[in-house]
Write an enzyme that holds these catalytic residues in place. Structure first.
Site, PDB file in Angstrom:
ATOM      1  N   ASP A   1     -57.722  29.396  93.078  1.00  0.00           N
ATOM      2  CA  ASP A   1     -57.640  29.484  94.687  1.00  0.00           C
ATOM      3  C   ASP A   1     -57.691  28.354  95.488  1.00  0.00           C
ATOM      4  O   ASP A   1     -57.235  28.593  96.832  1.00  0.00           O
ATOM      5  CB  ASP A   1     -58.933  30.469  94.840  1.00  0.00           C
ATOM      6  CG  ASP A   1     -60.146  29.773  94.759  1.00  0.00           C
ATOM      7  OD1 ASP A   1     -60.371  29.410  93.481  1.00  0.00           O
ATOM      8  OD2 ASP A   1     -61.033  29.858  95.400  1.00  0.00           O
TER       9      ASP A   1
ATOM     10  N   GLY B   1     -61.677  31.299  90.438  1.00  0.00           N
ATOM     11  CA  GLY B   1     -60.627  31.214  91.234  1.00  0.00           C
ATOM     12  C   GLY B   1     -59.419  32.402  91.040  1.00  0.00           C
ATOM     13  O   GLY B   1     -58.799  32.987  92.273  1.00  0.00           O
TER      14      GLY B   1
ATOM     15  N   THR C   1     -66.559  22.537  92.510  1.00  0.00           N
ATOM     16  CA  THR C   1     -65.239  22.449  93.506  1.00  0.00           C
ATOM     17  C   THR C   1     -66.054  21.905  94.649  1.00  0.00           C
ATOM     18  O   THR C   1     -67.091  22.216  94.942  1.00  0.00           O
ATOM     19  CB  THR C   1     -64.731  23.588  93.704  1.00  0.00           C
ATOM     20  OG1 THR C   1     -63.816  23.981  92.669  1.00  0.00           O
ATOM     21  CG2 THR C   1     -63.915  23.686  95.120  1.00  0.00           C
TER      22      THR C   1
HETATM   23  N1  ASP Z   1     -62.368  27.907  92.638  1.00  0.00           N
HETATM   24  C1  ASP Z   1     -62.140  26.766  91.558  1.00  0.00           C
HETATM   25  C2  ASP Z   1     -60.862  27.406  90.725  1.00  0.00           C
HETATM   26  O1  ASP Z   1     -60.790  28.449  90.341  1.00  0.00           O
HETATM   27  C3  ASP Z   1     -63.143  26.464  90.576  1.00  0.00           C
HETATM   28  C4  ASP Z   1     -64.457  26.386  91.274  1.00  0.00           C
HETATM   29  O2  ASP Z   1     -64.730  26.585  92.506  1.00  0.00           O
HETATM   30  O3  ASP Z   1     -65.349  25.719  90.771  1.00  0.00           O
HETATM   31  O4  ASP Z   1     -59.841  26.509  90.576  1.00  0.00           O
END
Ligand code: ASP
Length: 350
Positions: free
Chosen positions: A242, A265, A211
């Site tokens: 998240d 998340g 992300t």
């Molecule tokens: N936080 C992101 C999610 O859960 C994934 C990530 O940070 O790679 O959608």
């Protein structure tokens, strides 16, 4: 040769997008800023099991170059007196357009073989925010999140409603193939072979990380944060993490700090990570690094969550911290120094 042409085309597109951002925000170039005031920016490209030796030299060089390009683009806007909101958007657009990161073009595949994109941003002066969840085909979800903030009375739009809103506001769409990368397809296949129902498998390298996000402080003394993601590989259709949730993946408040998160998340939502960090700064008067540490190495670990954050306070102090093996990250601090790091043994915070 082809790579050269692609780079030039990409550079022109980024210039065009940045031009559009600045035109939409004439205050960005206004002269009423204090050019002596500190500016700083920090970005991330995801956290996870990134160990030395996992990346080949060529891929590592590409990752580092893109992180540097992104942080420099945001910093250039800050130096010109632009807003922190414009700076974080410019930095995130570059990461969304790169096939290397799990956001925009390089988004992971969901369980149906599609790409559902989430993004959010927030500014710390008026605490305005915008977010989109589960949008498909939108080239730069962060620009759509910004439109939701500026051109609607809402904070978050999702799915088809968000896409219709995007079309009304001339947001750029790309065909599905734009988002299909071989690397992400292989990730989907690997994860399905192990467990068809798994999505965020933190113990296995690179399945869920990357992300992207950015946090900045401008010459006007305002903080902003932005986060964009494709979510988790093999996630159930309709799953939202998240990243688009204000207070979980993104938060900004000039009275405390600004944060962009990356990680599993479901845990970051339940721990309201970004807001919890800023609340500790505001109410407990904790220094930023301590507030981040308490959440990322305390609360989150106790719950079983993996990941990290980038954060900044109104003085321009930067924290990049994570409970995983690594986090793609880069910063240009208030003293102008640049750092680009991937592994744990790089600089953790400054
Ligand atoms: N936080 C992101 C999610 O859960 C994934 C990530 O940070 O790679 O959608």
């Amino acid at each position: 040769m082809l790579a050269g042409i692609m780079n030039t085309a990409r550079a022109s597109l980024v210039a065009l997008l940045l031009g559009a951002i600045l035109m939409n925000h004439p205050q960005s170039t206004s002269a009423d800023h204090d050019s002596e005031a500190p500016v700083a920016i920090v970005i991330h490209g995801g956290a996870g099991t990134i160990r030395r030796g996992d990346l080949d030299a060529d891929k590592e060089a590409q990752l580092r170059a893109t992180l540097e390009e992104s942080v420099r683009a945001g910093h250039a806007i800050l130096l010109e007196g632009g807003t922190s909101l414009d700076a974080v958007m410019a930095a995130v657009v570059i990461l969304e357009d790169s096939p290397l990161f799990n956001a925009g073009r390089g988004a992971v595949f969901n369980a149906q073989g599609g790409h559902e994109l989430d993004a959010s941003l927030m500014e710390g002066a008026g605490r305005q925010a915008g977010a989109v969840a589960s949008v498909e085909g939108v080239r730069n979800p962060i620009l759509l999140a910004h439109k939701v903030m500026t051109d609607s009375p809402h904070v978050m739009l999702m799915g088809e409603g968000a896409e219709e809103f995007a079309r009304l506001h001339d947001i750029v769409f790309e065909p599905p193939e734009w988002f299909d990368t071989e690397f992400r397809r292989q990730q989907l296949e690997r994860i399905r072979e192990r467990d068809p129902n798994a999505h965020a498998v933190s113990e296995s390298p690179d399945e869920w990380l990357s992300t992207v996000g950015a946090v900045a402080l401008d010459q006007h003394g305002n903080l902003a944060a932005a986060t964009s993601t494709g979510g988790t590989t093999n996630k159930r259709w309709g799953r939202v993490g998240d990243s688009p949730i204000i207070g979980a993946g993104t938060f900004a408040d000039n009275r405390s700090c600004a944060v962009s998160a990356t990680g599993t998340g479901e845990y970051f939502i339940r721990a309201t990570v970004a807001k919890d960090i800023c609340a500790r700064v505001q109410y407990l008067q904790k220094p930023l690094a301590e507030a981040v540490g308490d959440v990322i190495h305390g609360e989150l670990v106790e719950m079983g969550g993996d990941g990290g954050v980038i954060a900044m306070d109104p003085a321009g102090n930067i924290v990049m911290d994570f409970n995983t093996e690594g986090m793609y990250r880069a910063a240009i601090a208030a003293d102008g120094s640049l750092s680009v790091e991937i592994y744990r043994d790089g600089e953790g915070s400054k």
